[in-house]
Design a protein around this motif. Structure first.
Motif, short mmCIF file in Angstrom:
data_model
loop_
_atom_site.label_atom_id
_atom_site.label_comp_id
_atom_site.label_asym_id
_atom_site.label_seq_id
_atom_site.Cartn_x
_atom_site.Cartn_y
_atom_site.Cartn_z
N UNK A 134 11.73 -17.49 -23.88
CA UNK A 134 10.81 -18.55 -23.48
C UNK A 134 10.87 -19.73 -24.43
N UNK A 135 10.96 -19.45 -25.73
CA UNK A 135 10.96 -20.54 -26.71
C UNK A 135 12.14 -21.46 -26.47
N UNK A 136 13.30 -20.91 -26.19
CA UNK A 136 14.47 -21.77 -25.97
C UNK A 136 14.37 -22.48 -24.61
N UNK A 137 14.01 -21.74 -23.58
CA UNK A 137 13.93 -22.37 -22.25
C UNK A 137 12.92 -23.51 -22.22
N UNK A 138 11.84 -23.33 -22.94
CA UNK A 138 10.78 -24.34 -22.96
C UNK A 138 11.32 -25.71 -23.39
N UNK A 139 12.18 -25.71 -24.37
CA UNK A 139 12.65 -26.98 -24.92
C UNK A 139 14.00 -27.43 -24.37
N UNK A 140 14.79 -26.50 -23.86
CA UNK A 140 16.19 -26.83 -23.58
C UNK A 140 16.61 -26.57 -22.14
N UNK A 141 15.69 -26.07 -21.33
CA UNK A 141 16.06 -25.77 -19.95
C UNK A 141 15.08 -26.46 -19.02
N UNK A 142 15.62 -27.02 -17.96
CA UNK A 142 14.84 -27.72 -16.96
C UNK A 142 13.73 -26.81 -16.39
N UNK A 143 12.55 -27.40 -16.18
CA UNK A 143 11.47 -26.70 -15.47
C UNK A 143 10.90 -25.49 -16.19
N UNK A 144 11.17 -25.35 -17.46
CA UNK A 144 10.60 -24.18 -18.14
C UNK A 144 9.66 -24.62 -19.25
#
Ligand code: HEC
Length: 144
Positions: A134-144
Protein backbone atom coordinates in the motif's frame (compact mmCIF):
# COMPACT_ATOMS: atom_id res chain seq x y z
CA UNK A 1 -4.22 -7.84 12.45
CA UNK A 2 -6.91 -5.43 11.39
CA UNK A 3 -9.27 -7.27 9.12
CA UNK A 4 -10.01 -4.33 6.87
CA UNK A 5 -6.36 -3.91 5.98
CA UNK A 6 -6.10 -7.61 5.29
CA UNK A 7 -9.16 -7.65 3.08
CA UNK A 8 -7.76 -4.68 1.19
CA UNK A 9 -4.47 -6.44 0.57
CA UNK A 10 -6.19 -9.52 -0.74
CA UNK A 11 -8.47 -7.46 -2.98
CA UNK A 12 -5.52 -5.52 -4.25
CA UNK A 13 -3.73 -8.73 -5.07
CA UNK A 14 -6.74 -10.08 -6.90
CA UNK A 15 -7.91 -7.10 -8.88
CA UNK A 16 -5.32 -6.65 -11.52
CA UNK A 17 -5.78 -9.19 -14.27
CA UNK A 18 -7.75 -6.85 -16.50
CA UNK A 19 -5.16 -4.10 -16.39
CA UNK A 20 -3.03 -6.21 -18.66
CA UNK A 21 -5.22 -6.20 -21.69
CA UNK A 22 -3.86 -4.34 -24.68
CA UNK A 23 -0.44 -3.50 -23.27
CA UNK A 24 1.88 -2.73 -26.19
CA UNK A 25 5.22 -2.09 -24.56
CA UNK A 26 6.95 -5.38 -23.60
CA UNK A 27 9.00 -3.66 -20.88
CA UNK A 28 5.80 -2.42 -19.25
CA UNK A 29 4.27 -5.87 -19.66
CA UNK A 30 7.27 -7.41 -17.92
CA UNK A 31 7.01 -5.17 -14.87
CA UNK A 32 3.23 -5.72 -14.75
CA UNK A 33 3.85 -9.47 -14.85
CA UNK A 34 6.24 -9.14 -11.93
CA UNK A 35 3.54 -7.31 -9.95
CA UNK A 36 0.95 -9.83 -11.03
CA UNK A 37 3.14 -12.62 -9.66
CA UNK A 38 3.62 -10.65 -6.45
CA UNK A 39 -0.15 -10.29 -6.30
CA UNK A 40 -0.72 -14.03 -6.72
CA UNK A 41 1.77 -15.00 -4.00
CA UNK A 42 0.38 -12.37 -1.64
CA UNK A 43 -3.13 -13.63 -2.30
CA UNK A 44 -2.10 -17.21 -1.52
CA UNK A 45 -0.75 -16.06 1.84
CA UNK A 46 -3.70 -13.77 2.50
CA UNK A 47 -6.14 -16.60 1.96
CA UNK A 48 -4.27 -18.72 4.48
CA UNK A 49 -4.28 -15.84 6.95
CA UNK A 50 -8.01 -15.37 6.44
CA UNK A 51 -8.66 -19.09 6.81
CA UNK A 52 -10.04 -19.40 3.28
CA UNK A 53 -7.44 -22.05 2.60
CA UNK A 54 -5.73 -24.36 5.06
CA UNK A 55 -2.40 -23.17 6.42
CA UNK A 56 0.38 -24.90 4.50
CA UNK A 57 3.88 -24.16 5.80
CA UNK A 58 5.59 -25.43 2.65
CA UNK A 59 3.46 -23.28 0.34
CA UNK A 60 3.87 -20.33 2.70
CA UNK A 61 7.65 -20.69 2.67
CA UNK A 62 7.59 -20.85 -1.14
CA UNK A 63 5.56 -17.66 -1.28
CA UNK A 64 7.95 -15.96 1.11
CA UNK A 65 10.91 -16.90 -1.11
CA UNK A 66 9.13 -15.83 -4.29
CA UNK A 67 8.08 -12.49 -2.79
CA UNK A 68 11.56 -11.76 -1.46
CA UNK A 69 13.07 -12.50 -4.85
CA UNK A 70 10.41 -10.54 -6.74
CA UNK A 71 10.85 -7.49 -4.53
CA UNK A 72 14.56 -7.51 -5.29
CA UNK A 73 13.74 -7.35 -9.01
CA UNK A 74 11.45 -4.32 -8.77
CA UNK A 75 14.18 -1.67 -9.23
CA UNK A 76 15.72 -3.28 -12.32
CA UNK A 77 12.36 -3.76 -14.05
CA UNK A 78 11.15 -0.22 -13.36
CA UNK A 79 14.38 1.70 -13.81
CA UNK A 80 13.98 2.56 -17.50
CA UNK A 81 11.22 5.11 -17.94
CA UNK A 82 9.02 2.96 -20.15
CA UNK A 83 5.45 4.01 -20.80
CA UNK A 84 2.27 2.52 -22.14
CA UNK A 85 -1.28 3.87 -22.23
CA UNK A 86 -2.28 0.97 -19.98
CA UNK A 87 0.45 1.52 -17.42
CA UNK A 88 -0.62 2.57 -13.95
CA UNK A 89 2.84 3.74 -12.93
CA UNK A 90 2.93 7.42 -11.95
CA UNK A 91 5.73 9.76 -13.13
CA UNK A 92 6.78 9.89 -9.47
CA UNK A 93 8.44 6.49 -9.97
CA UNK A 94 11.21 8.17 -11.97
CA UNK A 95 10.97 11.68 -10.50
CA UNK A 96 11.52 10.24 -7.02
CA UNK A 97 13.53 7.17 -7.95
CA UNK A 98 15.31 7.00 -4.57
CA UNK A 99 11.99 6.96 -2.74
CA UNK A 100 10.64 4.29 -5.06
CA UNK A 101 13.67 2.05 -4.52
CA UNK A 102 13.31 2.54 -0.75
CA UNK A 103 9.73 1.23 -0.98
CA UNK A 104 10.92 -1.80 -2.95
CA UNK A 105 13.52 -2.44 -0.25
CA UNK A 106 10.85 -2.11 2.44
CA UNK A 107 8.81 -4.77 0.67
CA UNK A 108 11.84 -7.02 0.37
CA UNK A 109 12.47 -6.71 4.12
CA UNK A 110 8.80 -7.38 4.94
CA UNK A 111 8.80 -10.45 2.68
CA UNK A 112 11.99 -11.76 4.24
CA UNK A 113 10.53 -11.20 7.72
CA UNK A 114 7.42 -13.28 7.01
CA UNK A 115 7.11 -16.06 9.57
CA UNK A 116 5.86 -19.21 7.91
CA UNK A 117 6.18 -21.71 10.77
CA UNK A 118 2.58 -21.48 11.96
CA UNK A 119 -0.68 -19.87 10.93
CA UNK A 120 -0.50 -17.50 13.88
CA UNK A 121 3.05 -16.45 13.10
CA UNK A 122 2.12 -15.88 9.47
CA UNK A 123 -0.89 -13.83 10.51
CA UNK A 124 1.26 -11.66 12.77
CA UNK A 125 3.89 -10.97 10.14
CA UNK A 126 1.58 -10.53 7.14
CA UNK A 127 0.44 -7.04 8.07
CA UNK A 128 3.83 -5.50 7.34
CA UNK A 129 3.87 -7.03 3.87
CA UNK A 130 0.46 -5.61 3.05
CA UNK A 131 1.55 -2.26 4.38
CA UNK A 132 4.58 -2.29 2.07
CA UNK A 133 2.33 -2.78 -0.99
CA UNK A 134 0.00 0.00 0.00
CA UNK A 135 2.78 2.44 0.87
CA UNK A 136 4.32 2.14 -2.58
CA UNK A 137 1.05 2.09 -4.52
CA UNK A 138 -0.17 5.16 -2.68
CA UNK A 139 2.64 7.30 -4.03
CA UNK A 140 3.66 5.62 -7.25
CA UNK A 141 0.63 3.92 -8.74
CA UNK A 142 -2.41 5.49 -10.34
CA UNK A 143 -5.65 5.45 -8.33
CA UNK A 144 -4.15 4.05 -5.16
C1 HEC B 1 8.26 -0.19 -4.96
C2 HEC B 1 6.86 0.02 -5.29
C3 HEC B 1 5.88 -1.11 -5.25
C4 HEC B 1 5.75 -2.10 -4.28
C5 HEC B 1 6.57 -2.33 -3.03
C6 HEC B 1 4.62 -2.90 -4.70
N1 HEC B 1 4.10 -2.44 -5.87
FE1 HEC B 1 2.59 -3.30 -6.93
N2 HEC B 1 2.81 -1.86 -8.40
C7 HEC B 1 3.68 -0.81 -8.35
C8 HEC B 1 3.52 -0.01 -9.56
C9 HEC B 1 4.30 1.26 -9.91
C10 HEC B 1 2.53 -0.64 -10.33
C11 HEC B 1 2.00 -0.19 -11.72
C12 HEC B 1 2.91 -0.76 -12.83
C13 HEC B 1 2.47 -0.36 -14.23
O1 HEC B 1 1.24 -0.41 -14.51
O2 HEC B 1 3.31 0.01 -15.06
C14 HEC B 1 2.09 -1.80 -9.56
C15 HEC B 1 1.12 -2.71 -9.98
C16 HEC B 1 0.65 -3.77 -9.24
C17 HEC B 1 -0.37 -4.69 -9.67
C18 HEC B 1 -1.08 -4.66 -11.02
C19 HEC B 1 -0.27 -5.50 -12.00
C20 HEC B 1 -0.93 -5.59 -13.37
O3 HEC B 1 -1.46 -6.65 -13.70
O4 HEC B 1 -0.92 -4.59 -14.10
C21 HEC B 1 -0.57 -5.60 -8.66
C22 HEC B 1 -1.53 -6.79 -8.62
C23 HEC B 1 0.34 -5.24 -7.59
N3 HEC B 1 1.07 -4.13 -7.98
C24 HEC B 1 0.41 -5.92 -6.39
C25 HEC B 1 1.35 -5.63 -5.39
C26 HEC B 1 1.39 -6.30 -4.10
C27 HEC B 1 0.43 -7.40 -3.65
C28 HEC B 1 2.46 -5.76 -3.43
C29 HEC B 1 2.97 -6.09 -2.06
C30 HEC B 1 3.25 -7.46 -1.70
C31 HEC B 1 3.04 -4.74 -4.29
N4 HEC B 1 2.34 -4.68 -5.46
C32 HEC B 1 4.15 -3.99 -3.96
C33 HEC B 1 4.60 -0.53 -7.36
C34 HEC B 1 4.83 -1.34 -6.23
Amino acid sequence: MRLSALALTVTLAAGAALAHEGVQNPAVMERMDLMKGIGAETRALGEMVQGKTAFDPVRAAEARAALTEAAARIPSLFEARETDPKSEALPAVWEDWTGFVAQAEAMEAAARDLQTGSAQALRNSFADLGQSCRACHEDYRLDD
